[in-house]
Design an enzyme around this catalytic site. Structure first.
Site, PDB file in Angstrom:
ATOM      1  N   LYS A  53       0.845  -1.202   0.000  1.00 21.44           N
ATOM      2  CA  LYS A  53       0.000   0.000   0.000  1.00 21.44           C
ATOM      3  C   LYS A  53       0.880   1.252   0.000  1.00 21.44           C
ATOM      4  O   LYS A  53       0.594   2.229  -0.697  1.00 21.44           O
ATOM      5  CB  LYS A  53      -0.957  -0.019   1.205  1.00 21.44           C
ATOM      6  CG  LYS A  53      -2.093  -1.011   0.969  1.00 21.44           C
ATOM      7  CD  LYS A  53      -2.878  -1.374   2.206  1.00 21.44           C
ATOM      8  CE  LYS A  53      -3.804  -2.548   1.877  1.00 21.44           C
ATOM      9  NZ  LYS A  53      -4.479  -3.115   3.040  1.00 21.44           N
ATOM     10  N   GLN A  97      -5.052  -1.860   9.170  1.00 22.27           N
ATOM     11  CA  GLN A  97      -4.861  -3.188   8.585  1.00 22.27           C
ATOM     12  C   GLN A  97      -5.451  -4.266   9.506  1.00 22.27           C
ATOM     13  O   GLN A  97      -5.131  -4.331  10.691  1.00 22.27           O
ATOM     14  CB  GLN A  97      -3.358  -3.437   8.365  1.00 22.27           C
ATOM     15  CG  GLN A  97      -3.044  -4.740   7.652  1.00 22.27           C
ATOM     16  CD  GLN A  97      -3.588  -4.788   6.232  1.00 22.27           C
ATOM     17  OE1 GLN A  97      -3.412  -3.861   5.444  1.00 22.27           O
ATOM     18  NE2 GLN A  97      -4.277  -5.874   5.902  1.00 22.27           N
ATOM     19  N   ASP A 120     -11.652   2.023   3.172  1.00 21.31           N
ATOM     20  CA  ASP A 120     -11.920   0.589   3.001  1.00 21.31           C
ATOM     21  C   ASP A 120     -13.424   0.339   2.841  1.00 21.31           C
ATOM     22  O   ASP A 120     -13.833  -0.757   2.483  1.00 21.31           O
ATOM     23  CB  ASP A 120     -11.439  -0.176   4.239  1.00 21.31           C
ATOM     24  CG  ASP A 120     -10.142  -0.941   3.993  1.00 21.31           C
ATOM     25  OD1 ASP A 120      -9.836  -1.199   2.821  1.00 21.31           O
ATOM     26  OD2 ASP A 120      -9.459  -1.270   4.977  1.00 21.31           O
TER      27      ASP A 120
END
Ligand code: NDP
Length: 285
Positions: A53, A97, A120
């Site tokens: 990322k 994460q 997300d």
């Protein structure tokens, strides 16, 4: 023999478009785009995802802010960091994460992220928007699958679409996105009966099961488009999808490989969401 859908190529073109718009925003409006990535503990797979990322941020011209926290970080400490990032104007998107260590309540942390920065699209507010079709953040993996289907030129409207898997991050939002494009959608899961027959009716088949080679060629309709979301690590260290590629590609018209199919799309859709967040926060959309 199926045509292979090249996820690396489609992903590169999404990232190129994001990079071009990011450069334009910086030049014309002086706007910088920033993504904060938070990792707790030292799960090796999570580490790889976070590094990828960061790399993608560099590629598209985003600032990236990494917070690598100790395994023993408390839920309260993590919430405090999320609060700080919610208020930091350099940070347009926040990604925590997953999975988090067991002593931290993931739902509480997801809910603490400001929905405007939830790139997300896991916050209940964004999940609800996906349901009613008024979303600005697309859930990254299903959105990546939609881009791959679009790259084939195959029309979704009116087609029979079967999604195997009903998780909150893949199966359910995947089914909603296909429905919004007027597919006739069936969602299958571990209690589904006659799975093979249902799959054989699918013009578009999405496998998100998490079991290596679960979908075999005899479950695939002649000419179907097959999208394999699965990422499974075999004992020999190799990656493999949920679809048995060799037998399925003989039946499908288009098929994604693993690796190099859906996987690369997830990160490029995350970049796209972060750019959208920056534009929204600047009042440009
Ligand atoms: P989950 O384990 O959360 O969900 C798996 C789903 O498969 C469940 O809904 C489960 O049903 C269903 N399932 C399990 N066994 C069967 C069966 N025998 N028949 C029919 N359905 C079954 O996984 P995720 O959705 O998180 O991930 C799925 C796969 O996608 C994994 O391999 C994961 O690594 C990969 N993945 C890839 C990403 C990418 O970027 N490419 C991103 C996210 C995930 P039930 O609900 O009844 O238990």
């Amino acid at each position: 023999m199926a045509q292979i859908i090249n996820g690396k190529e489609v992903s590169a073109s999404v990232k190129a478009a994001v990079a071009a718009e990011t450069a334009q925003l910086r030049e014309e409006k002086g706007l910088k785009v920033g993504l904060a990535v938070v990792i707790v503990g030292d799960n090796p797979a999570s580490r790889v995802y976070v590094n990828n990322k960061k790399k993608a941020c560099e590629e598209v011209g985003f600032q990236s802010f990494e917070y690598a926290l100790d395994e023993n970080t408390t839920e309260e400490q993590l919430r405090d960091l999320v609060d700080v990032l919610n208020r930091d104007s350099r940070v347009n998107g926040i990604l925590v994460q997953l999975p988090l260590p067991k002593h931290i309540n993931e739902t509480a942390i997801i809910n603490a992220i400001s929905p405007e920065k939830d790139v997300d699209a896991f916050h209940p507010s964004n999940v609800g928007k996906i349901m009613i079709g008024e979303y600005s953040f697309l859930p990254c993996t299903p959105a990546g699958v939609m881009e791959l289907i679009a790259s084939t030129g195959v029309e979704i409207a009116g087609k029979s679409c079967v999604v195997i898997g009903r998780s909150n991050i893949v199966g359910k939002p995947m089914a909603m996105l296909l429905l919004h494009k007027s597919g006739t959608v069936t969602i299958c899961h571990s209690k589904t009966q006659n799975l093979k027959e249902i799959c054989l009716g699918a013009d578009i088949l999405v496998a998100a099961v998490g079991k290596p080679n679960f979908v075999t060629g005899d479950m695939v309709k002649e000419g179907a488009v097959v999208l394999d979301v699965g990422i499974n690590r075999l004992e020999n260290g190799k990656l493999c999808g949920d679809v048995e590629f060799e037998s399925a590609e003989k039946k499908a018209s288009y098929i994604t490989p693993v690796p190099g199919g859906v996987g690369p799309m997830t990160i490029s859709m995350l970049m796209k969401n972060t750019l959208t967040a920056a534009k929204q926060q600047a009042g440009l959309i």
